[in-house]
Design a protein around this motif. Structure first.
Motif, short mmCIF file in Angstrom:
data_model
loop_
_atom_site.label_atom_id
_atom_site.label_comp_id
_atom_site.label_asym_id
_atom_site.label_seq_id
_atom_site.Cartn_x
_atom_site.Cartn_y
_atom_site.Cartn_z
N HIS A 250 -23.42 -21.64 -20.31
CA HIS A 250 -24.67 -21.33 -20.99
C HIS A 250 -24.42 -20.72 -22.36
N SER A 251 -25.23 -21.13 -23.33
CA SER A 251 -25.17 -20.50 -24.65
C SER A 251 -25.70 -19.08 -24.55
N SER A 252 -25.37 -18.25 -25.54
CA SER A 252 -25.75 -16.84 -25.45
C SER A 252 -27.23 -16.61 -25.71
N ILE A 253 -27.84 -17.44 -26.58
CA ILE A 253 -29.25 -17.26 -26.93
C ILE A 253 -30.04 -18.52 -26.58
N VAL A 254 -31.10 -18.35 -25.82
CA VAL A 254 -32.04 -19.43 -25.51
C VAL A 254 -33.45 -18.86 -25.56
N SER A 255 -34.42 -19.73 -25.47
CA SER A 255 -35.85 -19.41 -25.44
C SER A 255 -36.37 -19.05 -26.83
N THR A 256 -37.61 -19.43 -27.08
CA THR A 256 -38.30 -19.00 -28.30
C THR A 256 -38.56 -17.50 -28.20
N ARG A 260 -38.63 -14.69 -24.71
CA ARG A 260 -37.22 -14.47 -24.37
C ARG A 260 -37.08 -13.27 -23.44
N ALA A 261 -36.34 -13.46 -22.36
CA ALA A 261 -36.17 -12.42 -21.35
C ALA A 261 -35.21 -11.33 -21.83
N PRO A 262 -35.34 -10.12 -21.29
CA PRO A 262 -34.50 -9.00 -21.76
C PRO A 262 -33.01 -9.21 -21.52
N GLU A 263 -32.64 -9.88 -20.43
CA GLU A 263 -31.21 -10.08 -20.16
C GLU A 263 -30.54 -10.92 -21.25
N ILE A 264 -31.32 -11.78 -21.90
CA ILE A 264 -30.77 -12.59 -23.00
C ILE A 264 -30.52 -11.71 -24.22
N ILE A 265 -31.48 -10.85 -24.53
CA ILE A 265 -31.33 -9.94 -25.68
C ILE A 265 -30.16 -8.99 -25.47
N LEU A 266 -29.97 -8.54 -24.23
CA LEU A 266 -28.90 -7.57 -23.93
C LEU A 266 -27.55 -8.24 -23.72
N GLY A 267 -27.50 -9.56 -23.76
CA GLY A 267 -26.23 -10.27 -23.61
C GLY A 267 -25.67 -10.23 -22.21
N LEU A 268 -26.56 -10.18 -21.20
CA LEU A 268 -26.11 -10.05 -19.81
C LEU A 268 -25.96 -11.39 -19.10
N GLY A 269 -26.15 -12.49 -19.84
CA GLY A 269 -26.15 -13.80 -19.20
C GLY A 269 -27.53 -14.10 -18.64
N TRP A 270 -27.77 -15.36 -18.29
CA TRP A 270 -29.09 -15.75 -17.83
C TRP A 270 -28.99 -16.95 -16.90
N PRO A 313 -34.15 -0.47 -17.35
CA PRO A 313 -33.30 0.19 -16.35
C PRO A 313 -31.95 0.58 -16.94
N GLU A 314 -31.48 1.77 -16.57
CA GLU A 314 -30.24 2.29 -17.15
C GLU A 314 -29.04 1.40 -16.82
N HIS A 315 -29.02 0.80 -15.64
CA HIS A 315 -27.85 -0.04 -15.29
C HIS A 315 -27.76 -1.26 -16.18
N MET A 316 -28.89 -1.75 -16.70
CA MET A 316 -28.86 -2.87 -17.63
C MET A 316 -28.37 -2.41 -19.00
N ILE A 317 -28.76 -1.20 -19.39
CA ILE A 317 -28.29 -0.66 -20.66
C ILE A 317 -26.77 -0.47 -20.63
N GLN A 318 -26.25 0.02 -19.50
CA GLN A 318 -24.81 0.27 -19.38
C GLN A 318 -24.00 -1.03 -19.46
N LYS A 319 -24.59 -2.14 -19.01
CA LYS A 319 -23.88 -3.42 -19.00
C LYS A 319 -24.08 -4.23 -20.28
N ALA A 320 -24.92 -3.75 -21.19
CA ALA A 320 -25.22 -4.50 -22.41
C ALA A 320 -23.96 -4.77 -23.21
N THR A 321 -23.91 -5.90 -23.88
CA THR A 321 -22.76 -6.25 -24.70
C THR A 321 -22.67 -5.34 -25.92
N LYS A 322 -21.53 -5.36 -26.59
CA LYS A 322 -21.34 -4.53 -27.78
C LYS A 322 -22.38 -4.84 -28.85
#
Length: 400
Positions: A250-256, A260-270, A313-322
């Motif tokens: 999967h590419s890193s960025i999808v959706s208009t 766009r879902a939060p996991e895409i913005i945070l770089g968590l995969g989708w 959620p804090e666990h999503m923040i902790q896993k966010a990409t650089k």
């Protein structure tokens, strides 16, 4: 900063043109006027294609209204244009019906993408036994180095209808019917391990162009305006050009952006849940007349999400990409400190909790609709409803 302000004021959003769920085989490759006429059935041989022209500098097919696209199709007009190419309104002399033909730019990467899209569309058509609410592809062919995909002709998009009504929302009963059909098409795709990745009102088309005008009295004056409503609630999903197989890289960025879902913005995969988030955003827009998250910048986008839905959620923040870490400070969103402008902060203050946004429009259906939307718009992807689960929600049961 200018991009944010301009986008908020003008609502300039990428408009999508056709794409469809097909079945069919490629027609003969017709490369010049002589071959075209020779291969055409006798009844069509007088309808020859125009002389060859160079494509425009971007690789788009150059045409004139009224001329032919091969001997079979007469070009009546242009329905839309996108990054991939153009969509033309045509008359099919074989079947004697109007069709929409997507003509892909004569550039290698777009031709390759079109062939992948055709594969996806054929897969959708192959297993479609009950009617998936996906637009039908009749056939495809390669003409003068342009991949051409022939679709059934449909009506306007839901976004076009909102725009026609000056962004007045649809009645909740119509939203219910649109939502049910949209979720049925998404559930069908997910069953096949396909992810649409670009769900939005521009990519949902009414089957019919027919509509009725109803008078609407303004509360602030004695003037009476008309409001358009579609005669039929039947819709079809289009634009499968960005559809991804669950198993592929999967590419890193999808959706208009707006959907766009939060996991895409945070770089968590989708994966499949990113479509579900988009459906939630679409239903809010159909109910209120305005896009839920009107933004063009990641930090503002996340801040809007928190304003409407609560903290990330804090666990999503902790896993966010650089790349996404810069949006947070001490495990909280860096807002309003990191805002790009005062206008951005002011726009944020106009937002409200989801239940309050919906209650202004949904009336008696508010409770069940808000509950459904919260199930679709969970920050954590694994906690979102699946499309099949959403279809069982009380909102889609016949209202009392």
């Amino acid at each position: 900063m200018a991009e944010v302000d301009q986008g908020r004021q003008a609502r300039k959003r990428r408009r999508s043109t056709w794409d469809v769920a097909p079945s069919g085989q490629p027609e003969a490759d017709q490369r010049d006027c002589g071959d075209d006429e020779a291969r055409a059935p006798p009844m069509l041989r007088r309808h020859v294609s125009p002389p060859k022209r160079d494509d425009d500098p971007s690789g788009h097919y150059v045409f004139s209204l009224g001329e032919n696209l091969t001997s079979r199709y007469k070009i009546l007009g242009k329905m839309g244009e996108g990054t991939f190419g153009q969509v033309l309104d045509c008359w099919d002399r074989h079947t004697r019906e109007y069709v929409a033909i997507k003509i892909v730019r004569s550039i290698r990467k777009y031709r390759d993408a079109a062939m992948i899209e055709i594969d996806v569309l054929q897969r959708l058509a192959k297993y479609d036994k009950k009617g998936s609410h996906c637009v039908k592809m009749h056939r495809w062919f390669d003409y003068r180095n342009h991949i051409c995909i022939v679709f059934e002709k449909l009506g306007p998009s839901l976004f076009d209808f909102l725009k026609r009504n000056k962004y007045s929302p649809f009645p909740v009963d119509l939203v219910r019917e649109f939502g049910r059909q949209l979720l049925e098409s998404v559930a069908y795709m997910h069953d096949l391990r396909l992810i649409h990745t670009d769900l939005k009102p521009e990519n949902i088309l009414l089957v019919s162009s027919e509509f009725v005008k109803l008078p609407v009295c303004k509360k602030t004056s004695d003037e009476t305006n008309s409001r358009c409503l579609p005669k039929s609630s039947a819709i079809k999903l289009i634009d499968f050009g960005s559809t991804a197989f669950d198993s592929q890289l999967h590419s890193s960025i999808v959706s208009t952006r707006h959907y766009r879902a939060p996991e895409i913005i945070l770089g968590l995969g989708w994966t499949h849940p990113c479509d579900i988030w988009s459906v939630g955003c679409i239903l809010v827009e159909l109910c209120t007349g305005e896009a839920l998250f009107q933004t063009h910048e990641n930090l503002e986008h996340l801040a809007m999400m928190e304003r409407v839905l609560g903290p990330v959620p804090e666990h999503m923040i902790q896993k966010a990409t650089k790349g996404a870490e810069k949006y947070f400070r001490r495990s909280r969103l860096n807002w309003p400190e990191g805002a790009v402008s005062r206008d951005s902060i002011r726009a944020m203050r106009k937002l409200d909790l989801l239940k309050n946004l919906v209650s202004r429009h949904a009336d008696s259906s508010r409770s069940s609709l808000v509950n459904l939307l919260h199930g679709l718009l969970k920050f954590e992807p694994s906690e979102r409803l699946t499309a099949r689960e959403a279809l069982e929600h009380p909102f889609f049961k016949d209202p009392a």
